[in-house]
Scaffold this motif. Sequence first.
Motif, short mmCIF file in Angstrom:
data_model
loop_
_atom_site.label_atom_id
_atom_site.label_comp_id
_atom_site.label_asym_id
_atom_site.label_seq_id
_atom_site.Cartn_x
_atom_site.Cartn_y
_atom_site.Cartn_z
N THR A 151 -20.20 6.20 -20.91
CA THR A 151 -19.09 5.33 -20.51
C THR A 151 -17.76 6.03 -20.81
O THR A 151 -17.71 7.00 -21.56
CB THR A 151 -19.12 4.00 -21.28
N ASP A 179 -20.69 5.96 -16.41
CA ASP A 179 -21.28 4.61 -16.30
C ASP A 179 -20.20 3.54 -16.30
O ASP A 179 -19.11 3.75 -16.82
CB ASP A 179 -22.20 4.40 -17.52
N ASP A 180 -20.53 2.39 -15.75
CA ASP A 180 -19.62 1.22 -15.77
C ASP A 180 -18.24 1.56 -15.25
O ASP A 180 -17.23 1.03 -15.74
CB ASP A 180 -19.47 0.67 -17.21
CA CA Z 1 -23.29 0.66 -19.78
#
Ligand code: CA
Length: 277
Positions: A151, A179-180
């Motif tokens: 992240t 990610d995200d």
């Molecule tokens: Ca995540």
Amino acid sequence: AKKSGRGTINLFRPALQAAVANRLQLEEGLRNALGNGELQLRFQPQLGRSVGVIGAEVLLRWRHPELGYVSPVDFIPVAEETGGIHAIGTWVLTESCRHLSEWARQAVPFTGHLSINVSAWQFSRPDFVSQVFAALADYQVPPQRLMLELTESALLYDLQETIEKLRALRNHGVGIALDDFGTGYSSLAYLRDLPLDQLKIDKSFIAELSGEMEHPLVESIIDIGRNMGLVVVAEGVETGYHCQRLIELGCESFQGYLFARPLTEEDFRDWLEEEHS
Ligand code: CA
Ligand code: C2E
Ligand code: CA
Ligand code: CA
């Protein structure tokens, strides 16, 4: 409410006590979870628009003897605070490599990548990169078969050190996914400096896709990723409509309940065989 001599905290005592008790129960339970074999892995397929399965994300499950299944959303933060995340993260890494080596030798071989979630705490360890290389070597897994999902908060803690670690991993062949994406607060400028392979659009954006509206945010995320030469993966794709809309917006890789839930090893193998036939 009545004022008590000891102050207003009394008002919240039952709720507070329950929260503290639960927290202690999680902490206590986590300490033995690995040793007791209570942690399990699930595998959720990722699909490319015209190529079928490209890989799978590895997702942790904890089967607590009294609480039943505890969500990683609840226990990962506890593991991070207590330091238990290191042993758990190492276990996820080595188990994933073990599966990769085993599945490559089966009748319907799995040739995609496994993506594992790496917590900021894990990534910040000085020996993180050598740990990844050791796990790959131990199971003789080609580094290209492993993707690490990180992240923004994990990457931005120390940008210079992050870049060095990512370079070392990618030079070796290991893939890196952000990610995200879109849920953090950081500016886009740093994206340019990070050596990445994938951008994952968080499922909160996908859930908002609807027919009536324009989707400038999702569209820009997809454009940014593509312009940077990254594979853009949408997570949380639940409906045919989501998928169709994402394709119109230029997204080419998908993960979500529409295709498969996170599956046990056995169900994942069955799913692959179905896809293959
Ligand atoms: Ca995540
Ligand atoms: P994440 O990395 O954003 O993972 C995606 C989450 O979306 C997973 O939740 C997945 O089961 C869920 N999901 C996938 N497709 C759909 C869909 O179509 N609809 C909906 N509503 N949800 C979908 P899960 O498995 O509960 O994991 C939650 C979070 O826990 C993950 O979010 C990740 O941040 C963390 N996590 C899971 N496994 C690990 C691990 O091994 N290590 C670390 N550090 N974190 C992990
Ligand atoms: Ca993830
Ligand atoms: Ca997410």
